[in-house]
Write a protein that holds these residues in place. Structure first.
Motif, mmCIF file in Angstrom:
data_model
loop_
_atom_site.group_PDB
_atom_site.id
_atom_site.type_symbol
_atom_site.label_atom_id
_atom_site.label_comp_id
_atom_site.label_asym_id
_atom_site.label_seq_id
_atom_site.Cartn_x
_atom_site.Cartn_y
_atom_site.Cartn_z
ATOM 1 N N GLN A 1 10.859 -5.396 21.971
ATOM 2 C CA GLN A 1 9.625 -5.166 21.776
ATOM 3 C C GLN A 1 8.287 -6.250 21.503
ATOM 4 O OE1 GLN A 1 8.367 -2.351 20.827
ATOM 5 N NE2 GLN A 1 6.099 -2.706 21.388
ATOM 6 N N ALA A 2 9.527 -7.383 21.430
ATOM 7 C CA ALA A 2 8.549 -8.885 21.170
ATOM 8 C C ALA A 2 8.027 -9.178 22.136
ATOM 9 C CB ALA A 2 9.293 -9.240 20.969
ATOM 10 N N VAL A 3 8.816 -9.237 23.759
ATOM 11 C CA VAL A 3 8.954 -9.411 25.035
ATOM 12 C C VAL A 3 7.362 -7.673 25.304
ATOM 13 C CG1 VAL A 3 9.525 -8.668 27.610
ATOM 14 C CG2 VAL A 3 10.658 -9.346 25.514
ATOM 15 N N ASN A 4 7.296 -7.117 24.944
ATOM 16 C CA ASN A 4 6.013 -6.540 25.452
ATOM 17 C C ASN A 4 4.855 -7.192 24.139
ATOM 18 O OD1 ASN A 4 6.865 -3.871 26.638
ATOM 19 N ND2 ASN A 4 7.583 -2.287 24.944
ATOM 20 N N ALA A 5 5.008 -7.230 22.794
ATOM 21 C CA ALA A 5 4.224 -8.047 22.967
ATOM 22 C C ALA A 5 3.125 -9.379 23.415
ATOM 23 C CB ALA A 5 4.203 -8.159 21.075
ATOM 24 N N ALA A 6 4.708 -10.106 24.229
ATOM 25 C CA ALA A 6 4.076 -10.751 24.899
ATOM 26 C C ALA A 6 3.521 -10.593 25.618
ATOM 27 C CB ALA A 6 5.667 -11.789 24.998
ATOM 28 N N SER A 7 3.742 -9.753 26.599
ATOM 29 C CA SER A 7 2.765 -8.844 27.658
ATOM 30 C C SER A 7 1.505 -8.913 27.108
ATOM 31 C CB SER A 7 3.254 -8.064 28.037
ATOM 32 O OG SER A 7 5.036 -8.178 28.688
ATOM 33 N N ALA A 8 1.320 -8.238 26.241
ATOM 34 C CA ALA A 8 0.034 -7.994 25.866
ATOM 35 C C ALA A 8 -0.737 -8.911 25.047
ATOM 36 C CB ALA A 8 0.123 -6.778 24.851
ATOM 37 N N LEU A 9 0.058 -10.045 24.918
ATOM 38 C CA LEU A 9 0.151 -11.807 24.226
ATOM 39 C C LEU A 9 -0.791 -12.259 25.383
ATOM 40 C CD1 LEU A 9 -0.841 -13.074 21.708
ATOM 41 C CD2 LEU A 9 1.398 -14.563 22.226
ATOM 42 N N PHE A 10 -0.421 -12.039 26.677
ATOM 43 C CA PHE A 10 -0.911 -13.269 27.534
ATOM 44 C C PHE A 10 -1.834 -12.966 28.368
ATOM 45 C CE2 PHE A 10 4.014 -13.968 28.870
ATOM 46 C CZ PHE A 10 3.572 -15.007 27.660
ATOM 47 N N ARG A 11 -3.080 -11.334 27.786
ATOM 48 C CA ARG A 11 -4.221 -11.784 28.048
ATOM 49 C C ARG A 11 -5.339 -11.774 27.936
ATOM 50 N NH1 ARG A 11 -5.207 -4.826 27.198
ATOM 51 N NH2 ARG A 11 -3.279 -3.921 27.947
ATOM 52 N N LEU A 12 -6.256 -12.240 28.959
ATOM 53 C CA LEU A 12 -7.270 -13.641 29.147
ATOM 54 C C LEU A 12 -7.887 -13.602 27.795
ATOM 55 C CD1 LEU A 12 -8.718 -15.591 30.740
ATOM 56 C CD2 LEU A 12 -9.846 -14.805 31.487
ATOM 57 N N ASN A 13 -8.061 -12.472 27.273
ATOM 58 C CA ASN A 13 -9.510 -12.401 26.037
ATOM 59 C C ASN A 13 -8.628 -13.097 24.639
ATOM 60 O OD1 ASN A 13 -7.728 -9.380 26.933
ATOM 61 N ND2 ASN A 13 -8.241 -9.228 24.496
ATOM 62 N N HIS A 14 -6.893 -12.949 24.817
ATOM 63 C CA HIS A 14 -6.715 -13.544 23.850
ATOM 64 C C HIS A 14 -5.713 -15.425 23.860
ATOM 65 C CE1 HIS A 14 -5.679 -9.485 22.601
ATOM 66 N NE2 HIS A 14 -5.178 -8.763 23.544
#
Length: 1323
Positions: free
Chosen positions: A443-456
Motif C-alpha cells: 500500500q505504501a508503494v501505491n502511495a509512492a506511485s501517486a506521490l510521483f505525480r508532477l502536481n505533487h
C-alpha cells in the motif's frame, strides 16, 4: 425456614408435598425447595425484601447448579409454572430495592431458559404488554424494559416473536422513548439495541417498516437531547446497528431537522465529566441532522464514542456514497476527522477515521472545499505514529487514505508547496515501504506511485527523496521469496498466500517505478524543473539532488535489480500485467539518459531482450489477447531497434529516409507479429501476393522480420537457426526479383546482406542463380557503402565468392579500414554508472583498433589476394587509408603466422614494381605530377623496412646481393639521393633500409652494394647534408634534422666505412665529419642528447677507429681540443687526428657512458672502447697502456660489479673486464673482481646463461689464464677457473671469436637497429 432450605414454615404445612423436593447433589442431600412457599413469599406483602432476595438467590443457585431439577417440579402443573412467572414479573413493578430487582431479572431469565417453553415466552410478552396497556404511563417500567432486553439477548426466538406477533408491544416501546426520564429511555433503547442486534440482525429484517422508521426518528430525537452518558452510549450503540441497514440509513439521512433538533442548547456528557455544549443553529430544511450529531460525538472526549461515530459515518457512506457524502462534507466532518487523527493514538479510532475519510474522498466536494489541504499534515503525522503500532491494518488503511488523496487531488490545488511538506510525506511513505508487513509495504508503494505525480512536486523538486524511495522499494526485492511453481499455484488458489502477496508487491512496485520514470521525463521537458532553479545555493554543488542523479538511479536500479528479478519470475510463471509494466519501464529508460542508451541497448539485446518480448507476444498476445502488453512490447522493441540501428551504422543515421523507413516498418508490423518464433520461417517464405501499402502487408512483415533478425543477431541472439535464416533471405531476394523488382528498401537490403554474411559458415555455398540474385540485389543499390556493416563476416562473405570479391572486395576492405571506432566515452561512462566504477576510454579504443587489425589476418590467410589489394592501397590511395593498410601489412609481416613460407619473397617483387613506379613519379613531380607519390613513398619504404626486418637473415637472398634485393637497394638509394633533406618521412625509412641491407648481409656478399652506394653522389650528398646540419652552430634546434634521421645517417655511414675498408671499394665522393664535435658531444653534451643518438655516434666512431681514422668514406676534421697546438708532437702525430688529448677525452666520455643503464648504450660503449684501445695499441702502445690503467677504470669495474648479479654476468661487463685484461690494466684484481664473477657463474650454472653471456665468460676465463695478475693466481684459483671453463663446455675461444647471435632487427622508435652491430668484440 432453615438457613439452607427454601421453605417457609408458616405456609409450608398446607402445601402438597409434590411441590417440594430436595434439589442438588445426591451425596450431599441437596437443598429442600418448596415452589409453593416461594410463590407465597413473593406474593406476600408481609415478607421483607431481604427474605425474598434470599429465596431468589437460592432459586438462582438451583437453576445454575442443578439444571432441569426445577423444571421437573414445575412440569407437574403448568398453571403453577405460569403463576411463578407472573409473580416474578409482578416483583419488577413492586420491588424498589435495586439489588432485589437484579435478582428478579436474573431468576426470570434463568427460569425461562430452564423451561424452554414457547408458552412461557408468550405468557411473559403478554403480561408485559398487558402491564403497559393497563398503565397510563411507563414511569415504573424501567426494570421491566431491562428484563425484556436481557430476555431478547438470552433467547433470540423472543426477538422474532416480538417483531412478528407483538407489534402493539413495539408501539409501546416506541412511545416510551417520548418519556422524559433518560434512564427509562436508556432501558428502552437497550431493548431496541438487542432487537436489532440479536440473531445476526434477522429480527430487524422482519420489523414492520413503519416501526423501523419511527425508531429511527425517535432515536435521532433522543440522541439530539440526550445528556446522560448511559443514554448517549445506548443511542450510539443502536445507531451503529441501524446504519448497517440500507433502508434505515435512508430514513436517518432524510429526516427533517425540525422534527429532530430542539432549539434549546443540549449537552453531551463525556465519561470524564467534561461537558461539551453546542449551540444549535437554525438549520435549513435541506440540512440533515445526523452529520451534525455525529460531528458532536467526534468532539466528545470519549475515544470510544469518537471511534463509533467514525464507524457510523463510514457505514452510512458505504450504503450510499453519492447521496450521503455531501451532507457530511458540508458539515465539516472531514475537518474534525483529521483533527482526531492528529490527537489520538487509539488503533480503533485511527482505523475508523481512516476508513471514513477514504469514503469521503470519493466525492469531489471533499477536494473543492480544501479538506485535503487542511488535513494532509495531520494525516502524515498520524501515519508516522500508526507505523509504530502493532496492528498493521491501521497503517495500511492510513496509507490507503493517503493514496486516495494523492490520486484524486486536483492539479490546481498543491498539497506540498514547500520542500518540508514533501519531505514529511516521503518519510511517511518510506516508513511504510520499510514495514515488515508486505501488505503495508504494497500500500505504501501505491502511495509512492501517486506521490510521483508532477502536481505533487514541491519547488524545488526533491529529487533526492524520490531517489531514496526508489532505492528502498528496490531493496525490498531481496526479501521476496524466490519464485517457484508451488508458489505460483498458491498465488492462484489463495490470494492471501505469501506468493500472492509477493506478486502483488512486485506489480505495484512496477507501477511505482513507471510513475517515477514518467516524472523524470516530465521534469526533463520543463527547464525550471530540470535545472531546479529554486534550489538553495548550498545544494547546487551536490549532484545527489538533481534530475540527472535520479535518472542514473533509475537506470542503475533497473539494470542491477529490476531486470534480473522480473526475468527470474518469468522463468517460473508469466504474468501479463507485470510484463506490461516491465516493458513500458524499459521503454522509458531510452529517454531518461540518451547518451548512455547505446550501451544499455547493447546489454539488453545481448542478454536476450529481443527474443524475450517476441516470445511473450507470441505466447500471450495471439488472438488479440492482452492488447496493452502487446503495445508495451512493441514500444520497447521499437526503441531498442532504433537505438541499435543508430549504433550499428551511424552513417545510415544521416540518411533520414532510411531511418524513417525502418521506423515505419516496425511501427506498422510489430503489433500484428504475435506468432511464435518457430512460425517465422513460414512467414519469411510466404508468397506476399498484392501489396497495397508500402509499410503493411505480408511483404512488409517479411522486411520487418529481416530487420529484427539482423539487429538481434548483431547482438549474438540467434532467433532462428543459421541455415534457416540463410535460405529464407536468399528466397526473399529471389521472390522480390521474381516480382519484377530488384530494389529492396536499402535498410532491408543492408540487413539481408548482414544475415547472409553471418550465417554463411553453417550454410551451403552459393552458386549459379542464388549468387547472381545476390549480386543483382547489391548492384541495385547505388551506394554500396550504405549497405556496409562493420563485421569480419561481411569481409569473409564478399571475398568467399570470386565474383563478389572482384566487384566489391576492394571496396569492402576500404570501408573496413576507414571505419572509425564508434564507441566513445559514453560506453565507459555508462559502465561507471551501472557498476560505479571507472574505465579508460583511450585504452579501450586502442584495443579495438588492434582487434580490428587482427580480424583481417584470418581473412588474409584464407584469401591471399587480399595482400595485393592492401599493397595497392598503400601505393595508390589517400594518406589515411594507405596508412591503415600499411599498419595491417606490418602486423601481418611481423606475425608471419605461416600463411606462406615465402611471404616476404612474394611481396618483395610487388614492392619493387611499386618502387619503380614511385621513382619515376618522384622524378617528374616538379613537372605537374600529383603529390600522390610523395604521400605513398614513405609508406612503401616503411613497408619495405618491415619486410626486411621480418625476412630471416639466413635466407638465400642475403647470401648474394643480387636479384630483387639488389634492385630494391639500387632504387631506394636513388630515391634517397633525390629526396629533399626536409622530407624526413621518406628519407628516414630509406636510410634505415640501406643500413639494414648492409648490416644483415655477410661482409663478403656486399661488395656490389657498397660500390653502388658509394658511387651514388646524390646519396653521399644527402648524408653530408644531414651530418653537417647537425653540427652547424648557426642552425636553430627546430631547423636541425630529427634525431632519428641523424641516427640512421650515422649507422649507414658506419656500415659503409666498415665494408669499404673490408672490400677496398672505390670512393668517388667523401663526407666531411668533425671528430672534435663528436667527442665534445659525447663528453660534454651527453645529458642533452638522446641515448639512441649517442649510440649512433659511438657506432660511427667504432667504425672509424677500426679503420685507424683513415677511411676514404669520411674525411675527418679535428681541432685544438683534441691534438693540441702545432707543430704536433710525436704522440699527437701518431694518433692524429685524435691526438693524445682526444684519446683521453674519448676514454673519459666512454667511462661515463658505461655507467648509464641503457642496454644499447652499454654495448656500444664497450665496443667503442675496445676499438679505441685497439687503435691506440696499433698507433701508440704506451698511450693504450696509460688509458687502460687509469684509476677511473678501477672505479668503473667496481661500480658495474656492485650492481647485482645480472650486471655481473652481463656480456658487456664481462667484455669490458676482458678488454682491460688484454691491455694489461691493473684495475682488475682477482679478489674481489674476478672472484665475484667466478662465484656468480658457479651459482647460476650454464643452463640459465644465454649463449652470448657464456661466450663472454669463456673469453674472460681464457684471458685470465693467459694474463699475469698481481698478485699471481694460486694453484687453487687456477683449478677453479679451469673447472668453470669445463662447466661451460669444450668450445675454445679460438673457435668463435664472436658470439653466435642472430642478426635480428629491432625497432627503437622510427630507427631500425641491427643487433649484430652491437655484439661485443674482444679487441
Amino acid at each position: 425456614m432453615t438457613s439452607v432450605d427454601i421453605v417457609f414454615d408458616k405456609f409450608h404445612f398446607r402445601h402438597d408435598p409434590k411441590w417440594s423436593g430436595r434439589l442438588g447433589p445426591a451425596e450431599g442431600g441437596g437443598m429442600l425447595l418448596c415452589v409453593a412457599c416461594v410463590i407465597e413469599m413473593i406474593d406476600s406483602e408481609d415478607i421483607g425484601s431481604v427474605r425474598k432476595s434470599f429465596a431468589l438467590s437460592g432459586i438462582s443457585g438451583v437453576l445454575r447448579c442443578s439444571p432441569g431439577a426445577l423444571r421437573e417440579l414445575l412440569r407437574q402443573d403448568n398453571s403453577v409454572s405460569l403463576r411463578f412467572t407472573a409473580s416474578l414479573l409482578g416483583m419488577l413493578q413492586t420491588v424498589e430495592d435495586q439489588a432485589t430487582l437484579e435478582k428478579v431479572d436474573q431468576v426470570l431469565v434463568q427460569l425461562l431458559l430452564e423451561l424452554q417453553s414457547e408458552l412461557s415466552y408468550r405468557f411473559v410478552l403478554d403480561e408485559i404488554h398487558k402491564q403497559l396497556s393497563d398503565q397510563l404511563g411507563v414511569k415504573g417500567f424501567l426494570p421491566t424494559f431491562n428484563f425484556l432486553g436481557n430476555l431478547v439477548e438470552a433467547v433470540p426466538n423472543v426477538a422474532n416473536s416480538l417483531v412478528t406477533q407483538y407489534v402493539p408491544l413495539l408501539e409501546h416501546l416506541c412511545s416510551a422513548l417520548l418519556y422524559p426520564d433518560e434512564a427509562l429511555k436508556a432501558s428502552v433503547l437497550y431493548v431496541w439495541q438487542k432487537l436489532f442486534g440479536t440473531a445476526g440482525g434477522s429480527a430487524a429484517q422482519s420489523l414492520p417498516v413503519a416501526i423501523r422508521d419511527r425508531v429511527c426518528i425517535l432515536l435521532l430525537q433522543t440522541l439530539a437531547n440526550a445528556s446522560s452518558p448511559q443514554l448517549i452510549n445506548n443511542c450510539v450503540a443502536l445507531l451503529w446497528l441501524l446504519v448497517q441497514l440500507g433502508e434505515a440509513v435512508s430514513v436517518l439521512m432524510n429526516s427533517p431537522t425540525d422534527q429532530i433538533m430542539c432549539p434549546e442548547n443540549q449537552n453531551i456528557h463525556a465519561d470524564n465529566g467534561q461537558i461539551l455544549s453546542q449551540n444549535q443553529e437554525q438549520q435549513s430544511p435541506d440540512k440533515c441532522p445526523l452529520p451534525l450529531m455525529l460531528k458532536k460525538l467526534l468532539m466528545s472526549g470519549d475515544e470510544t464514542l469518537q471511534a463509533t461515530s467514525a464507524r457510523c459515518i463510514a457505514s452510512v457512506l458505504v450504503h450510499s456514497p453519492s447521496q450521503c457524502s455531501a451532507p457530511f462534507i458540508k458539515a465539516d466532518v472531514p475537518e474534525f476527522l483529521f483533527d482526531r487523527l492528529a490527537s489520538s493514538q487509539s488503533e480503533v479510532l485511527l482505523w475508523s477515521a481512516y476508513s471514513c475519510l477514504v469514503l469521503l474522498t470519493e466525492d469531489p466536494l471533499f477536494f473543492s472545499q480544501c479538506h485535503s489541504v487542511y488535513g494532509i499534515e495531520s494525516l502524515v503525522r498520524s501515519l508516522k505514529e500508526a507505523l509504530q503500532l502493532t496492528n498493521l491494518e491501521v497503517p495500511k488503511q492510513g496509507l490507503l487514505l493517503l493514496t486516495e488523496i494523492l490520486e484524486r487531488q486536483p492539479p490546481s490545488e498543491r498539497l506540498f508547496p514547500s520542500g518540508s511538506g514533501f519531505d514529511a510525506v516521503s518519510e511517511a511513505v518510506l516508513g511504510g515501504v520499510s514495514s515488515s508487513c508486505l501488505l503495508v509495504a504494497t500500500q505504501a508503494v501505491n502511495a509512492a506511485s501517486a506521490l510521483f505525480r508532477l502536481n505533487h512536486q514541491s519547488r524545488p523538486v526533491q529529487y533526492g527523496k524520490i531517489e531514496g524511495l526508489i532505492e528502498t522499494i528496490t531493496n525490498r526485492f531481496s526479501e521476496l521469496p524466490p519464485p517457484s511453481p508451488a508458489h505460483r499455484r498458491s498465488s492462484k488458489t489463495d490470494p492471501n498466500s505469501q506468493a500472492s502477496r509477493s506478486e502483488g508487491f512486485l506489480l505495484r512496485a512496477l507501477v511505482c517505478f513507471q510513475a517515477a520514470c514518467r516524472l523524470a521525463e516530465e521534469c526533463s521537458s520543463e527547464p525550471v524543473l530540470k535545472e531546479n532553479t529554486f534550489t538553495a545555493p548550498s545544494k547546487h554543488s551536490h549532484d545527489q539532488d538533481s534530475l540527472e542523479s535520479l535518472c542514473k538511479c533509475l537506470l542503475r536500479c533497473c539494470d542491477s535489480v529490476w531486470i534480473p528479478t522480473i526475468i527470474r519470475m518469468c522463468e517460473h510463471a508469466i504474468n501479463a500485467q507485470i510484463l506490461q509494466y516491465f516493458y513500458s519501464i524499459l521503454s522509458s529508460m531510452f529517454t531518461l539518459l540518451p547518451s548512455f542508451m547505446l550501451v544499455f541497448a547493447n546489454k539488453l539485446a545481448s542478454s536476450g531482450f529481443y527474443r524475450l518480448p517476441l516470445e511473450h507476444k507470441g505466447l500471450l498476445c495471439a488472438g488479440n489477447r492482452h492488447p496493452y502488453l502487446n503495445s508495451s512490447c512493441c514500444g520497447f522493441l521499437q526503441k531498442l531497434s532504433m537505438s541499435l540501428l543508430f549504433q550499428s551504422d551511424p552513417a545510415s543515421g544521416s540518411c533520414q529516409h532510411d531511418v524513417e523507413e525502418v521506423e515505419n516498418l516496425l511501427l506498422h508490423n510489430l503489433p500484428s507479429l504475435c506468432c511464435r518464433l518457430s512460425d517465422w520461417p513460414s512467414l519469411l517464405c510466404e508468397a506476399p501476393g498484392l501489396q497495397l501499402c508500402e509499410y503493411k502487408g505480408p511483404r512488409a512483415t517479411q522486411y520487418c522480420l529481416v530487420i529484427i533478425l539482423h539487429l538481434a543477431l548483431q547482438q549474438g541472439d540467434r532467433l532462428l537457426p543459421d541455415q534457416t535464416v540463410f535460405s529464407s533471405v536468399v528466397w526473399l531476394l529471389h521472390s522480390v526479383q521474381a516480382q519484377g523488382s530488384c530494389a529492396l528498401p536499402r535498410s532491408v537490403l543492408r540487413s539481408a546482406l548482414y544475415l547472409l554474411a553471418m550465417t554463411q559458415d553453417k550454410s551451403p555455398n552459393l552458386d549459379g542463380a542464388p549468387l547472381n540474385c545476390i549480386s543483382k540485389a547489391l548492384s541495385s543499390c547505388q551506394s554500396f557503402p550504405s549497405l556496409y556493416i562493420h563485421h569480419p563476416a561481411l569481409l569473409h562473405f564478399i571475398w568467399h565468392y570470386p565474383d563478389l570479391a572482384e566487384k566489391y572486395g576492394p571496396l569492402v576492405l576500404e570501408l573496413w579500414l576507414n571505419k572509425q571506432a564508434q564507441h566513445g566515452d559514453a560506453e565507459q561512462t555508462m559502465a561507471a554508472i551501472l557498476e560505479k566504477g571507472e574505465s579508460h576510454a583511450d585504452e579501450g579504443q586502442d584495443q579495438e583498433q588492434d582487434t580490428e587489425t587482427m580480424e583481417l589476418l584470418p581473412l588474409i590467410e584464407k584469401y591471399p589476394s587480399v595482400i595485393l589489394t592492401l599493397l595497392d592501397m598503400v601505393c595508390t590511395r589517400e594518406a589515411v587509408l594507405a596508412g591503415r593498410a600499411l599498419a595491417v601489412l606490418e602486423v601481418l609481416i611481423r606475425g608471419q603466422r605461416d600463411y606462406e613460407a615465402d611471404l616476404c619473397a612474394n611481396l618483395r617483387p610487388a614492392l619493387l614494381q611499386a618502387l619503380q613506379r614511385l621513382s619515376v613519379e618522384n622524378m617528374g613531380l616538379g613537372q605537374g605530377h600529383t603529390a600522390q607519390a610523395v604521400n605513398s613513398l614513405p609508406l612503401v619504404l616503411k613497408l619495405l623496412c618491415a619486410l626486411q626486418a621480418s625476412d630471416p637473415p639466413s635466407s638465400s637472398s642475403y647470401s648474394k646481393m643480387d636479384g630483387v634485393h639488389f634492385k630494391l637497394l639500387y632504387h631506394v638509394s636513388n630515391i634517397a639521393g633525390r629526396l629533399k633533406p626536409t622530407d624526413t618521412g621518406s628519407l628516414l625509412p630509406a636510410l634505415s633500409y640501406l643500413y639494414c641491407c648492409l648490416s644483415l648481409s655477410p661482409a663478403h656478399c656486399t661488395d656490389r652494394a657498397v660500390s653502388v652506394l658509394l658511387s651514388n653522389s646524390g646519396l653521399m650528398d644527402q648524408l653530408q647534408t644531414v651530418s653537417s646540419s647537425s653540427s652547424a652552430p648557426s642552425l636553430s634546434p627546430s631547423a636541425s634534422p630529427p634525431s632519428a634521421l641523424l641516427c640512421c645517417s650515422h649507422l649507414l655511414l658506419s656500415s659503409l666505412i666498415t665494408l669499404q675498408h673490408f672490400h677496398s671499394a672505390q670512393v668517388q665522393k667523401s663526407i666531411s665529419w668533425s671528430l672534435d664535435t663528436a667527442v665534445q658531444r659525447l663528453l660534454v653534451q651527453k645529458r642533452n642528447t638522446d641515448n639512441l643518438l649517442l649510440v649512433s655516434y659511438l657506432r660511427l666512431l667504432q667504425a672509424l677507429l677500426d679503420a685507424d681514422l683513415a677511411s676514404a668514406v669520411v674525411r675527418l676534421s679535428t681541432g685544438p681540443g683534441l691534438v693540441g697546438p702545432r707543430p704536433l708532437g710525436v704522440e699527437d702525430g701518431a694518433l692524429y687526428p685524435l691526438g693524445s688529448r682526444g684519446a683521453q677525452c674519448l676514454s673519459t666520455a666512454l667511462s661515463g657512458l658505461l655507467l648509464q643503464k641503457h642496454e644499447l648504450l652499454l654495448r656500444a660503449s664497450v665496443n667503442c672502447l675496445s676499438s679505441l684501445l685497439g687503435f691506440l695499441q696499433r698507433k701508440s702502445p704506451a698511450t693504450a697502456k696509460y688509458v687502460a690503467c687509469q684509476p677511473w677504470s678501477r672505479f668503473l669495474v667496481h661500480c658495474l660489479l656492485s650492481s647485482g648479479e645480472s650486471a655481473q654476468l652481463h656480456p658487456a661487463t664481462l667484455r669490458l673486464i676482458t678488454i682491460l685484461l688484454q691491455h694489461g690494466s691493473t684495475s682488475v684484481l682477482w679478489e674481489p673482481d674476478l672472484l665475484q664473477v667466478t662465484e656468480a657463474v658457479e651459482k647460476r650454472g650454464r643452463e640459465v646463461l644465454s649463449e652470448e653471456a657464456a661466450q663472454a665468460i669463456r673469453l674472460l676465463l681464457s684471458q685470465i689464464q693467459s694474463s699475469v695478475l698481481q698478485p699471481p693466481l694460486t694453484e687453487e684459483h687456477k683449478q677453479r677457473v679451469k673447472a668453470v671453463m669445463e662447466s661451460l663446455g669444450l668450445q675454445m675461444p679460438s673457435e668463435s671469436c664472436s658470439p653466435n647471435l642472430p642478426g635480428n632487427i629491432v625497432r627503437v622508435g622510427d630507427v631500425s637497429i641491427c643487433l649484430s652491430d652491437f655484439t661485443g668484440k674482444a679487441g
